[in-house]
Write an enzyme that holds these catalytic residues in place. Sequence first.
Site, PDB file in Angstrom:
ATOM      1  N   ASP A 145       0.982  -1.650  -0.050  1.00  0.00           N
ATOM      2  CA  ASP A 145       0.149   0.011  -0.404  1.00  0.00           C
ATOM      3  C   ASP A 145       0.771   1.044   0.297  1.00  0.00           C
ATOM      4  O   ASP A 145       1.628   1.235   0.093  1.00  0.00           O
ATOM      5  CB  ASP A 145      -1.143   0.403   0.877  1.00  0.00           C
ATOM      6  CG  ASP A 145      -2.327   1.189   1.202  1.00  0.00           C
ATOM      7  OD1 ASP A 145      -3.614  -0.002   0.644  1.00  0.00           O
ATOM      8  OD2 ASP A 145      -2.362   1.768   1.070  1.00  0.00           O
ATOM      9  N   ASN A 166     -25.215  -7.721  -7.434  1.00  0.00           N
ATOM     10  CA  ASN A 166     -25.112  -6.829  -6.926  1.00  0.00           C
ATOM     11  C   ASN A 166     -26.277  -5.586  -7.106  1.00  0.00           C
ATOM     12  O   ASN A 166     -26.868  -5.768  -6.360  1.00  0.00           O
ATOM     13  CB  ASN A 166     -23.826  -5.552  -6.828  1.00  0.00           C
ATOM     14  CG  ASN A 166     -22.557  -6.112  -5.576  1.00  0.00           C
ATOM     15  OD1 ASN A 166     -23.468  -7.338  -4.492  1.00  0.00           O
ATOM     16  ND2 ASN A 166     -21.471  -5.376  -5.504  1.00  0.00           N
ATOM     17  N   LYS A 208     -36.205  -7.265   2.633  1.00  0.00           N
ATOM     18  CA  LYS A 208     -35.878  -7.502   4.750  1.00  0.00           C
ATOM     19  C   LYS A 208     -36.374  -5.200   4.159  1.00  0.00           C
ATOM     20  O   LYS A 208     -35.110  -4.701   3.638  1.00  0.00           O
ATOM     21  CB  LYS A 208     -35.044  -6.903   5.536  1.00  0.00           C
ATOM     22  CG  LYS A 208     -35.721  -6.640   7.139  1.00  0.00           C
ATOM     23  CD  LYS A 208     -34.498  -7.455   8.095  1.00  0.00           C
ATOM     24  CE  LYS A 208     -35.419  -6.741   9.683  1.00  0.00           C
ATOM     25  NZ  LYS A 208     -36.381  -6.070   9.745  1.00  0.00           N
ATOM     26  N   GLY A 237     -36.689  -1.792   5.301  1.00  0.00           N
ATOM     27  CA  GLY A 237     -36.303  -0.706   5.652  1.00  0.00           C
ATOM     28  C   GLY A 237     -36.082   0.398   5.139  1.00  0.00           C
ATOM     29  O   GLY A 237     -36.536   1.654   4.490  1.00  0.00           O
ATOM     30  N   GLY A 276     -27.360   0.863   1.692  1.00  0.00           N
ATOM     31  CA  GLY A 276     -25.966   1.618   2.225  1.00  0.00           C
ATOM     32  C   GLY A 276     -24.699   1.086   1.550  1.00  0.00           C
ATOM     33  O   GLY A 276     -24.779  -0.238   1.171  1.00  0.00           O
ATOM     34  N   CYS A 286     -20.544  -0.346  -1.331  1.00  0.00           N
ATOM     35  CA  CYS A 286     -21.137  -1.563  -3.289  1.00  0.00           C
ATOM     36  C   CYS A 286     -22.509  -1.161  -2.999  1.00  0.00           C
ATOM     37  O   CYS A 286     -22.165  -1.036  -4.982  1.00  0.00           O
ATOM     38  CB  CYS A 286     -21.004  -2.556  -3.046  1.00  0.00           C
ATOM     39  SG  CYS A 286     -19.390  -3.749  -2.779  1.00  0.00           S
ATOM     40  N   LYS A 323     -25.264  -0.703   7.763  1.00  0.00           N
ATOM     41  CA  LYS A 323     -25.761  -1.946   8.739  1.00  0.00           C
ATOM     42  C   LYS A 323     -25.571  -2.644  10.170  1.00  0.00           C
ATOM     43  O   LYS A 323     -23.754  -1.474  10.330  1.00  0.00           O
ATOM     44  CB  LYS A 323     -25.879  -3.082   7.805  1.00  0.00           C
ATOM     45  CG  LYS A 323     -24.362  -3.070   7.025  1.00  0.00           C
ATOM     46  CD  LYS A 323     -24.528  -4.395   6.780  1.00  0.00           C
ATOM     47  CE  LYS A 323     -22.722  -4.667   6.200  1.00  0.00           C
ATOM     48  NZ  LYS A 323     -23.370  -6.942   5.066  1.00  0.00           N
TER      49      LYS A 323
HETATM   50  C1  UDX Z   1     -22.347  -6.685  -0.734  1.00  0.00           C
HETATM   51  C2  UDX Z   1     -23.025  -7.487  -0.566  1.00  0.00           C
HETATM   52  O1  UDX Z   1     -23.851  -8.280   0.233  1.00  0.00           O
HETATM   53  C3  UDX Z   1     -21.860  -7.657  -1.069  1.00  0.00           C
HETATM   54  O2  UDX Z   1     -21.704 -10.007  -1.670  1.00  0.00           O
HETATM   55  C4  UDX Z   1     -20.621  -7.699  -2.235  1.00  0.00           C
HETATM   56  O3  UDX Z   1     -19.631  -8.290  -2.582  1.00  0.00           O
HETATM   57  C5  UDX Z   1     -20.750  -6.022  -1.090  1.00  0.00           C
HETATM   58  O4  UDX Z   1     -21.761  -5.502  -1.241  1.00  0.00           O
HETATM   59  P1  UDX Z   1     -22.334  -4.847   1.799  1.00  0.00           P
HETATM   60  O5  UDX Z   1     -21.977  -3.680   1.469  1.00  0.00           O
HETATM   61  O6  UDX Z   1     -21.440  -5.074   2.790  1.00  0.00           O
HETATM   62  O7  UDX Z   1     -22.687  -6.197   0.638  1.00  0.00           O
HETATM   63  O8  UDX Z   1     -23.763  -5.034   3.024  1.00  0.00           O
HETATM   64  P2  UDX Z   1     -25.077  -5.775   2.719  1.00  0.00           P
HETATM   65  O9  UDX Z   1     -25.554  -7.005   4.074  1.00  0.00           O
HETATM   66  O10 UDX Z   1     -24.936  -6.782   0.716  1.00  0.00           O
HETATM   67  O11 UDX Z   1     -26.146  -5.110   3.109  1.00  0.00           O
HETATM   68  C6  UDX Z   1     -26.047  -3.845   2.024  1.00  0.00           C
HETATM   69  C7  UDX Z   1     -27.770  -2.685   2.206  1.00  0.00           C
HETATM   70  O12 UDX Z   1     -28.429  -3.223   1.784  1.00  0.00           O
HETATM   71  C8  UDX Z   1     -27.289  -2.427   4.276  1.00  0.00           C
HETATM   72  O13 UDX Z   1     -27.172  -1.343   4.031  1.00  0.00           O
HETATM   73  C9  UDX Z   1     -28.627  -3.025   4.659  1.00  0.00           C
HETATM   74  O14 UDX Z   1     -29.162  -2.535   5.335  1.00  0.00           O
HETATM   75  C10 UDX Z   1     -29.422  -3.687   3.096  1.00  0.00           C
HETATM   76  N1  UDX Z   1     -30.374  -4.565   2.889  1.00  0.00           N
HETATM   77  C11 UDX Z   1     -30.028  -5.793   2.847  1.00  0.00           C
HETATM   78  C12 UDX Z   1     -31.588  -3.982   3.057  1.00  0.00           C
HETATM   79  O15 UDX Z   1     -31.987  -3.386   3.888  1.00  0.00           O
HETATM   80  N2  UDX Z   1     -32.306  -5.357   2.793  1.00  0.00           N
HETATM   81  C13 UDX Z   1     -31.944  -6.134   2.917  1.00  0.00           C
HETATM   82  O16 UDX Z   1     -32.784  -7.512   2.823  1.00  0.00           O
HETATM   83  C14 UDX Z   1     -30.719  -6.588   2.873  1.00  0.00           C
END
Ligand code: UDX
Length: 441
Positions: free
Chosen positions: A31, A206, A249, A251, A255, A258, A318
């Site tokens: 890095d 995604n 879910k 909500g 955010g 990704c 989250k």
């Molecule tokens: C995500 C993908 O899941 C992962 O495979 C990818 O490589 C990177 O992006 P991450 O950003 O860590 O991972 O979070 P994730 O658990 O997927 O949740 C993303 C957002 O969606 C969060 O804000 C979460 O609160 C929201 N979410 C998730 C919902 O609002 N409802 C759901 O049912 C699931």
Amino acid sequence: MRKISLIGTGYVGLVTGACLAEIGHQVRCLDIDEQKIYNLSKGTIPFYEPGLEDLVKENLENERLLFTTNPSFAFHEADVIYIAVGTPANEDGSSNLEYIFQAANNIATYATGNVIVVTKSTVPVGTNERIREIITMSGLKAEVVSNPEFLREGQAINDTFRGDRIVIGSDNQRAAAIVEEINKPFHVKVIHTDLRSAEMIKYASNAFLATKISFINEISTICEKLGANIEDVAYGMGLDSRIGTQFLKAGIGYGGSCFPKDTKSLVQIAGNVKHKFDLLEAVINVNNKQQVKLVEQALGRFENLQGLNVALLGLSFKPNTDDVRESASIVLANRLIGEGANVAAYDPVAIEKAKSVLPREVHFTKEIAEVLHLADMAIIVTDWDEIKRLPLSIYENMMRTPVIYDGRNCYSIEAVKQHRIEYHSIGRRTVMNLPKKAMVH
Ligand code: UDX
């Protein structure tokens, strides 16, 4: 065992490096940030991820993992080089590939032999071919492999060892076979594709998950208007195995680092080949509205928010992460401050990160009681266990007017009904149980 070099010690790079070391490879992480590399060499992780610090420390001790800012040293003897640098969004939503091409140039300059380059970073379709061009122009022979990550923050180590699939995209069979062999100890199903398809799998996955979330959020708004219950609706839908229960879910909107970035980038990628991705644009718009929906509702409930004490519960996008990138807390805090409210915010781990992106008028604390004390309204942003476990009597007793906007449906309607509170949630009936004199603020 392989000698692997890895460029980029951000979230994906560090998790990947530590996990590759854990399964027996010799990993050198590179890095440009000297302070970060110094801290990592001492086992100090720059962000919160359960289990990662122990994994890094353990592999530092057994000398399978080391950190450096020196590219010659990092690439010395490595026949496989992973790229895991960030691809932040440009103003127009497209991916900024500056760090990717810097990494490719670094390889071209400092690698000493022929290399296999494995790209973990999320990059637009066609980028791996450009990486190969940059390196081969320097006279080195390079093969590239697209090996996208599917890690969820907060569960990244578990996702690495127990993921659903490992995607290996390459136009070169030998390189693909070597990357498969590297990953063998994870015992995760491997699929092989060409380069471009692997790049696309990441974006399409995604975008699809984001679509599920925006879809259920839209259904939840309709449920609110029709008096149906979103939890029952999502459960009933999800039992159909063609639909599945996950990512349904409702909500406060998605955010993180990704979904918001990758959905916008895919709209751009499609636009570049003259396809208007109408569906994904709608998914993004629905999410933008969902993030501020609760403040809009509060503006309808209170005449205005001027001078009101608002408790923001949860700041990270989250639970189990201190990441606040694209969290609803940012737009909510800005909007509330803009409306003249006094905002006090609680989070168990994300306060430091939040301070740099939330308005400076926000008062931050790790004490839930402090934010609820004499609050006129509370907004639940993140479903941390600490928040889900909080007895409703605390809101009832500590707030001036116990009006709750629950963006994560942390409480059952039955439980809420036992208390003298006003409770708004997502896709469920509102519970109006305030004493008469507290109804009007
Ligand atoms: C995500 C993908 O899941 C992962 O495979 C990818 O490589 C990177 O992006 P991450 O950003 O860590 O991972 O979070 P994730 O658990 O997927 O949740 C993303 C957002 O969606 C969060 O804000 C979460 O609160 C929201 N979410 C998730 C919902 O609002 N409802 C759901 O049912 C699931």
